[in-house]
Write an enzyme that holds these catalytic residues in place. Sequence first.
Site, PDB file in Angstrom:
ATOM      1  N   GLY A 121      46.608 -18.135  17.930  1.00 54.53           N
ATOM      2  CA  GLY A 121      47.311 -16.858  17.799  1.00 54.53           C
ATOM      3  C   GLY A 121      46.408 -15.646  17.949  1.00 54.53           C
TER       4      GLY A 121
ATOM      5  N   GLU B 165      42.805 -28.051  17.623  1.00 50.00           N
ATOM      6  CA  GLU B 165      43.130 -26.631  17.604  1.00 50.00           C
ATOM      7  C   GLU B 165      42.062 -25.849  16.846  1.00 50.00           C
ATOM      8  OE1 GLU B 165      47.550 -25.941  18.310  1.00 50.00           O
ATOM      9  OE2 GLU B 165      47.298 -26.126  16.168  1.00 50.00           O
TER      10      GLU B 165
ATOM     11  N   SER C 158      45.958 -20.491  21.803  1.00 50.29           N
ATOM     12  CA  SER C 158      46.182 -19.482  22.839  1.00 50.29           C
ATOM     13  C   SER C 158      46.274 -20.072  24.247  1.00 50.29           C
ATOM     14  CB  SER C 158      45.114 -18.387  22.766  1.00 50.29           C
ATOM     15  OG  SER C 158      45.167 -17.736  21.508  1.00 50.29           O
TER      16      SER C 158
ATOM     17  N   HIS D 106      48.890 -28.808  10.575  1.00 43.54           N
ATOM     18  CA  HIS D 106      48.557 -27.572  11.308  1.00 43.54           C
ATOM     19  C   HIS D 106      47.667 -26.710  10.409  1.00 43.54           C
ATOM     20  CE1 HIS D 106      49.027 -23.720  13.332  1.00 43.54           C
ATOM     21  NE2 HIS D 106      49.401 -24.399  14.391  1.00 43.54           N
TER      22      HIS D 106
ATOM     23  N   ASN E 117      55.108 -25.211  19.472  1.00 43.63           N
ATOM     24  CA  ASN E 117      55.196 -25.020  18.018  1.00 43.63           C
ATOM     25  C   ASN E 117      55.743 -23.619  17.794  1.00 43.63           C
ATOM     26  OD1 ASN E 117      54.845 -24.751  15.275  1.00 43.63           O
ATOM     27  ND2 ASN E 117      52.626 -24.434  15.391  1.00 43.63           N
TER      28      ASN E 117
ATOM     29  N   LYS F 109      56.593 -22.243  15.039  1.00 38.01           N
ATOM     30  CA  LYS F 109      56.229 -21.643  13.742  1.00 38.01           C
ATOM     31  C   LYS F 109      57.501 -21.059  13.092  1.00 38.01           C
ATOM     32  CE  LYS F 109      51.822 -20.556  15.801  1.00 38.01           C
ATOM     33  NZ  LYS F 109      50.487 -20.114  15.499  1.00 38.01           N
TER      34      LYS F 109
ATOM     35  N   GLU G 130      47.688 -23.707   9.780  1.00 35.75           N
ATOM     36  CA  GLU G 130      48.411 -22.737   8.957  1.00 35.75           C
ATOM     37  C   GLU G 130      48.954 -23.407   7.691  1.00 35.75           C
ATOM     38  OE1 GLU G 130      51.061 -21.193  11.964  1.00 35.75           O
ATOM     39  OE2 GLU G 130      49.345 -20.316  12.997  1.00 35.75           O
TER      40      GLU G 130
HETATM   41  C1  PEP Z   1      49.728 -23.237  17.418  1.00 32.32           C
HETATM   42  O1  PEP Z   1      50.537 -22.679  16.712  1.00 32.32           O
HETATM   43  O2  PEP Z   1      49.512 -24.445  17.256  1.00 32.32           O
HETATM   44  C2  PEP Z   1      49.054 -22.462  18.467  1.00 32.32           C
HETATM   45  C3  PEP Z   1      48.156 -23.057  19.200  1.00 32.32           C
HETATM   46  O3  PEP Z   1      49.419 -21.153  18.599  1.00 32.32           O
HETATM   47  P1  PEP Z   1      49.043 -20.178  19.822  1.00 32.32           P
HETATM   48  O4  PEP Z   1      49.318 -20.935  21.089  1.00 32.32           O
HETATM   49  O5  PEP Z   1      49.938 -19.004  19.657  1.00 32.32           O
HETATM   50  O6  PEP Z   1      47.583 -19.850  19.687  1.00 32.32           O
END
Ligand code: PEP
Length: 258
Positions: free
Chosen positions: A176, A170, A216, A99, A13, A15, A101
């Site tokens: 992040g 998630e 992460s 997501h 992803n 973003k 976000e």
């Molecule tokens: C994500 O954007 O879905 C995500 C898991 O980001 P990150 O791996 O940077 O934590």
Amino acid sequence: MNKKYRKTVIAGNWKMNKTPSETKEFMNQLKAILPKGRWCDVALCVPAVCIPAAVRAMRETRVGIGAENCNANASGAYTGEIATNMLTDAGCKYVIIGHSERRAMGETDADVNAKVLAALEAGLVPIMCCGESLEQREADITEEWISMQIKLGLAGVPEDKVRKVVIAYEPIWAIGTGRTATPEQAEEVCNSIRAVVRKLYSSKNARAISILYGGSMNEKNAFELLAQPDIDGGLIGGASLVPEKFVQIIEAANQPTV
Ligand code: PEP
């Protein structure tokens, strides 16, 4: 992972990162170092304007390109939005839905559900995200919360289509932040998601649906996370922006399983 019953999926992803030119450069670098032979399904979900460059660059590969969002309506007066048939026509195979976000920008479970149904109708693979906040985890309501998100997100998805949905667990506190859920914490929730699918549908569908962990995940912790029986892959943000790191995660997904 359990490769006997379900697909392993490693999805990136991006973003709001990379321009179309940077996308071309990234894809060419990635192509040069992709593992050869049989491996898991790989998806890269990129900003909408980068989709044509990504599709063009990865045409001869097994990497599927995806979008990071879609609109549930077929067409009309929705300025700035993108319909699912536009994504398929542009060459997308996947779309991330719900997501955290985007949920933080106001997307509701009803919106997520409408988008999942629209994506399936268009032939896209929806990567439907769910996850709890730190407050919810500390209040010990993670399972309840996730179960509700799954039930609402999958409402109306027919029995013969549910296994096409990829679910991504998630935890919001791990996205992040560099703070990863432990393999045991991630496994516990992914296992409970499978139980919800079993209850809503059947053991057969629960066994066949791919459930990813995201938060992460990187080239250092992927092997251990992916070794868990109910974690069928990863949704990866930061580490998917660097070809070498992303490839190491794909390689971790190639580990032998039961
Ligand atoms: C994500 O954007 O879905 C995500 C898991 O980001 P990150 O791996 O940077 O934590």
